[in-house]
Design a protein around this motif. Structure first.
Motif, PDB file in Angstrom:
ATOM      1  N   ALA A   1       0.833  -1.201   0.000  1.00 28.31           N
ATOM      2  CA  ALA A   1       0.000   0.000   0.000  1.00 28.31           C
ATOM      3  C   ALA A   1       0.872   1.257   0.000  1.00 28.31           C
ATOM      4  O   ALA A   1       0.556   2.247  -0.672  1.00 28.31           O
ATOM      5  N   LYS A   2       1.951   1.218   0.748  1.00 29.13           N
ATOM      6  CA  LYS A   2       2.882   2.348   0.796  1.00 29.13           C
ATOM      7  C   LYS A   2       3.442   2.643  -0.590  1.00 29.13           C
ATOM      8  O   LYS A   2       3.477   3.800  -1.030  1.00 29.13           O
ATOM      9  N   GLU A   3       3.878   1.613  -1.290  1.00 26.95           N
ATOM     10  CA  GLU A   3       4.463   1.796  -2.624  1.00 26.95           C
ATOM     11  C   GLU A   3       3.429   2.326  -3.613  1.00 26.95           C
ATOM     12  O   GLU A   3       3.740   3.176  -4.458  1.00 26.95           O
ATOM     13  N   ASN A   4       2.187   1.822  -3.513  1.00 29.85           N
ATOM     14  CA  ASN A   4       1.122   2.320  -4.392  1.00 29.85           C
ATOM     15  C   ASN A   4       0.864   3.802  -4.153  1.00 29.85           C
ATOM     16  O   ASN A   4       0.664   4.582  -5.098  1.00 29.85           O
ATOM     17  N   TRP A   5       0.840   4.197  -2.876  1.00 27.63           N
ATOM     18  CA  TRP A   5       0.596   5.602  -2.540  1.00 27.63           C
ATOM     19  C   TRP A   5       1.727   6.489  -3.044  1.00 27.63           C
ATOM     20  O   TRP A   5       1.491   7.561  -3.620  1.00 27.63           O
ATOM     21  N   ILE A   6       2.971   6.072  -2.842  1.00 22.13           N
ATOM     22  CA  ILE A   6       4.116   6.872  -3.297  1.00 22.13           C
ATOM     23  C   ILE A   6       4.067   7.068  -4.807  1.00 22.13           C
ATOM     24  O   ILE A   6       4.272   8.177  -5.319  1.00 22.13           O
TER      25      ILE A   6
ATOM     26  N   GLU B   1       3.048  11.606  -8.973  1.00 25.41           N
ATOM     27  CA  GLU B   1       2.486  12.189 -10.189  1.00 25.41           C
ATOM     28  C   GLU B   1       1.894  13.576  -9.945  1.00 25.41           C
ATOM     29  O   GLU B   1       1.491  14.259 -10.891  1.00 25.41           O
ATOM     30  N   LEU B   2       1.831  13.991  -8.676  1.00 27.57           N
ATOM     31  CA  LEU B   2       1.269  15.290  -8.311  1.00 27.57           C
ATOM     32  C   LEU B   2       2.375  16.312  -8.078  1.00 27.57           C
ATOM     33  O   LEU B   2       3.472  15.956  -7.653  1.00 27.57           O
ATOM     34  N   GLU B   3       2.068  17.564  -8.334  1.00 22.97           N
ATOM     35  CA  GLU B   3       2.976  18.644  -7.958  1.00 22.97           C
ATOM     36  C   GLU B   3       2.660  19.041  -6.523  1.00 22.97           C
ATOM     37  O   GLU B   3       1.562  19.526  -6.238  1.00 22.97           O
ATOM     38  N   ILE B   4       3.611  18.840  -5.624  1.00 20.67           N
ATOM     39  CA  ILE B   4       3.373  19.095  -4.205  1.00 20.67           C
ATOM     40  C   ILE B   4       4.434  20.044  -3.661  1.00 20.67           C
ATOM     41  O   ILE B   4       5.620  19.710  -3.634  1.00 20.67           O
ATOM     42  N   ASP B   5       4.005  21.208  -3.233  1.00 20.67           N
ATOM     43  CA  ASP B   5       4.892  22.158  -2.563  1.00 20.67           C
ATOM     44  C   ASP B   5       4.815  22.009  -1.045  1.00 20.67           C
ATOM     45  O   ASP B   5       5.789  22.280  -0.332  1.00 20.67           O
ATOM     46  N   ILE B   6       3.636  21.595  -0.559  1.00 25.13           N
ATOM     47  CA  ILE B   6       3.419  21.444   0.884  1.00 25.13           C
ATOM     48  C   ILE B   6       2.712  20.124   1.132  1.00 25.13           C
ATOM     49  O   ILE B   6       1.710  19.810   0.479  1.00 25.13           O
ATOM     50  N   MET B   7       3.238  19.331   2.074  1.00 22.95           N
ATOM     51  CA  MET B   7       2.558  18.117   2.523  1.00 22.95           C
ATOM     52  C   MET B   7       2.194  18.328   3.980  1.00 22.95           C
ATOM     53  O   MET B   7       3.068  18.527   4.830  1.00 22.95           O
ATOM     54  N   ALA B   8       0.895  18.302   4.254  1.00 23.44           N
ATOM     55  CA  ALA B   8       0.374  18.714   5.551  1.00 23.44           C
ATOM     56  C   ALA B   8      -0.270  17.519   6.257  1.00 23.44           C
ATOM     57  O   ALA B   8      -1.409  17.152   5.957  1.00 23.44           O
ATOM     58  N   PRO B   9       0.425  16.883   7.205  1.00 22.67           N
ATOM     59  CA  PRO B   9      -0.141  15.739   7.921  1.00 22.67           C
ATOM     60  C   PRO B   9      -1.073  16.150   9.052  1.00 22.67           C
ATOM     61  O   PRO B   9      -1.164  17.328   9.413  1.00 22.67           O
ATOM     62  N   GLN B  10      -1.724  15.163   9.643  1.00 21.90           N
ATOM     63  CA  GLN B  10      -2.692  15.417  10.710  1.00 21.90           C
ATOM     64  C   GLN B  10      -2.039  15.503  12.090  1.00 21.90           C
ATOM     65  O   GLN B  10      -2.664  15.958  13.041  1.00 21.90           O
ATOM     66  N   HIS B  11      -0.803  15.066  12.195  1.00 24.95           N
ATOM     67  CA  HIS B  11      -0.038  15.183  13.440  1.00 24.95           C
ATOM     68  C   HIS B  11       1.330  15.781  13.130  1.00 24.95           C
ATOM     69  O   HIS B  11       1.957  15.395  12.137  1.00 24.95           O
TER      70      HIS B  11
END
Length: 244
Positions: free
Chosen positions: A198-203, A208-218
């Motif tokens: 599942a981790k590899e699928n998510w990565i 494929e997305l342009e991400i400047d900020i990754m905002a987690p819940q913790h």
């Protein structure tokens, strides 16, 4: 509860609400997100029941209750959505977007008025004011029905428990030095993320997305090069391990 603006444009604004110094010591610290656009707003992962009062007070400084038309729950955990029963009274006309898999469980938190809009496994889109958000599948990370939220205009990925860190006190809002931050994330990810597949699928999906900020819940928020540093670190990490 602190409110920190992490993105603003002519169309919409992102705020992170958290770092509540008055929360009980034995409660995990969480990040809640408010996106406002035109005359609408959405709350992402509204939080636990113990946070409802400070969350409501913070949100009212930025939008009226009538503008909050939508809630989103990434999955079923109590730190995500156990405040639902109180929001149900405050926002009786709102809609909750959450995984279809967890509807029967989430309703246990109380839902007499708010409408439940199930998200299909493959995800989807939602329009808030003048901006469009995408629901990105993140199944089994850590919940079997789980989603992230991606904003293609702001290039922000609200990643839920992925990227989460557990730190005492009131750490900075952003990751400043990735190498020193790993110790706050490693055990959490090894124990709470059950599947390397599942981790590899998510990565593969988020690369494929342009991400400047990754905002987690913790914990702290990733910005700029620390986003890629996290993806590279996570790809090497063996998850699904109970060892410390």
């Amino acid at each position: 509860m602190k409110a920190t603006e992490i993105y603003s444009s002519a169309t919409h604004t992102w705020l992170v609400l958290g770092r509540d110094s008055n929360k009980p010591n034995n409660i995990i610290d969480t990040n809640q997100y408010l996106i406002k656009s035109a005359n609408e707003a959405i709350i992402l992962d509204p939080g636990g029941i113990e946070l409802f009062s400070p969350m409501l007070a913070s949100i009212l400084k930025h939008v009226s209750l009538e503008q909050v038309t939508t809630l989103f729950a990434s999955h079923q955990d109590p730190d995500i959505i156990s405040s639902l029963g109180l929001w149900d009274k405050a926002l009786p006309q709102a809609t909750l977007h959450a995984p279809w898999l967890w509807e029967g469980f989430i309703r246990h938190f109380g839902m007499d008025n708010i409408s439940y809009q199930p998200i299909k496994d493959e995800g989807g889109e939602i329009k808030i004011g003048k901006t469009t958000l995408r629901f990105v599948p993140a199944h089994y990370l850590h919940s079997s029905g789980n989603f992230n939220v991606y904003d293609p205009t702001a290039k922000i990925l609200m990643s839920g428990d992925i990227g989460a860190a557990l730190e005492k006190g009131e750490p900075p809002m952003f990751v400043e030095d990735f190498a020193s931050h790993v110790k706050h994330m490693e055990y959490f990810h090894r124990r709470w993320m059950p599947s390397n597949r599942a981790k590899e699928n998510w990565i593969a999906r988020v690369k494929e997305l342009e991400i400047d900020i990754m905002a987690p819940q913790h914990g702290r928020i990733f910005k700029g090069e620390t986003v890629q540093e996290f993806l590279e670190w996570f790809s090497r990490l063996d998850v699904g391990c109970a060892c410390k």
